[in-house]
Write a protein that holds these residues in place. Structure first.
Motif, short mmCIF file in Angstrom:
data_model
loop_
_atom_site.label_atom_id
_atom_site.label_comp_id
_atom_site.label_asym_id
_atom_site.label_seq_id
_atom_site.Cartn_x
_atom_site.Cartn_y
_atom_site.Cartn_z
N ASP A 187 20.69 -2.52 15.80
CA ASP A 187 21.72 -1.86 14.99
C ASP A 187 21.12 -0.85 14.00
O ASP A 187 21.62 0.28 13.90
CB ASP A 187 22.58 -2.88 14.27
CG ASP A 187 23.48 -3.66 15.24
OD1 ASP A 187 23.66 -3.19 16.39
OD2 ASP A 187 24.00 -4.72 14.86
N ALA A 234 26.36 -2.23 21.85
CA ALA A 234 25.77 -1.89 20.56
C ALA A 234 25.99 -0.42 20.23
O ALA A 234 26.23 -0.06 19.06
CB ALA A 234 24.27 -2.21 20.57
N ALA A 283 28.10 0.97 16.98
CA ALA A 283 27.50 1.87 15.98
C ALA A 283 28.38 3.08 15.70
O ALA A 283 28.02 3.92 14.87
CB ALA A 283 26.12 2.32 16.46
#
Length: 216
Positions: free
Chosen positions: A130, A186, A190
């Protein structure tokens, strides 16, 4: 959206050379017997222009695959040996090349300074995924895009379970790679909007390649 690409047939001679698309190995080979890039590598960089930052230097031969519209290439690499290998290849590239000390969570460029960021088998190796994607967001200009080519958690439950089971050993011998990571999820988490995603299997390992832009 997903498109399955059949596993390519790779000539045995290509394994000993460079430039056939597997430029992201952590241990570079001598620059010799250059071959044309794989279709996946071509797709990864096609249409790029302006200033591009790529995470990881690999053996540096990736520099020869960029289109002529790219005026500046910045490679962020923490390993001094790999930086040196990339600089040797940079001498043969028309674009301005900067090989800088940095990694996925510490990109050595200014905010909103890149037209594109390219990640090739580095997000699956980042200790913290992340924060790495947060850094990518930071350095991209408005309208910029993320190009990625990564290991990706399999959509098959049995295979995904096997990927989880082998991760501890795999990670130790493969530069910290986590084959069971859901990199696509992911990227969306984001704040990126996926433009194209293609999943395929290479040497029995699940991969994904694609493009993503910043959400407005």
């Amino acid at each position: 959206m997903a498109v399955h690409i059949p596993q390519p047939s790779i000539p045995s001679a290509a394994v000993d050379g460079v430039g056939w698309g597997m430029e992201q190995f952590h241990h570079p080979r001598p620059v010799r017997n250059r071959r044309e890039a794989t279709p996946q590598r071509k797709q990864l960089v096609e249409g790029l222009s302006g200033r591009v930052l790529e995470l990881g230097a690999g053996d540096g031969v990736k520099l020869t695959c960029y289109p002529s519209a790219v005026g500046e290439i910045v490679l962020a690499e923490a390993d001094p040996f790999l930086r040196a290998a990339a600089r040797r290849v940079a001498d043969d590239v028309a674009a301005t090349v900067r090989v800088l000390d940095g990694d996925a969570t510490r990109l050595p460029v200014e905010d909103a300074s890149c037209d594109a960021v390219v990640c090739s088998l580095v997000l699956c190796c980042a200790p913290r995924l992340d924060p790495a994607l947060d850094e990518v967001r930071r350095v991209l200009r408005p309208g910029g895009e993320l190009r990625f080519y990564e290991h990706q958690r399999s959509g098959n439950r049995a295979v995904a379970l096997a990927e989880e089971m082998v991760t501890p050993l795999w990670s130790r011998v493969c530069g910290g790679c986590h084959p069971a990571r859901d990199v696509v999820a992911a990227i969306e988490r984001a704040g990126f909007v996926l433009d194209r995603v293609e999943r395929f299997t290479l040497w029995r390992v699940s991969h994904v390649t694609g493009r993503a832009g910043l959400a407005p």
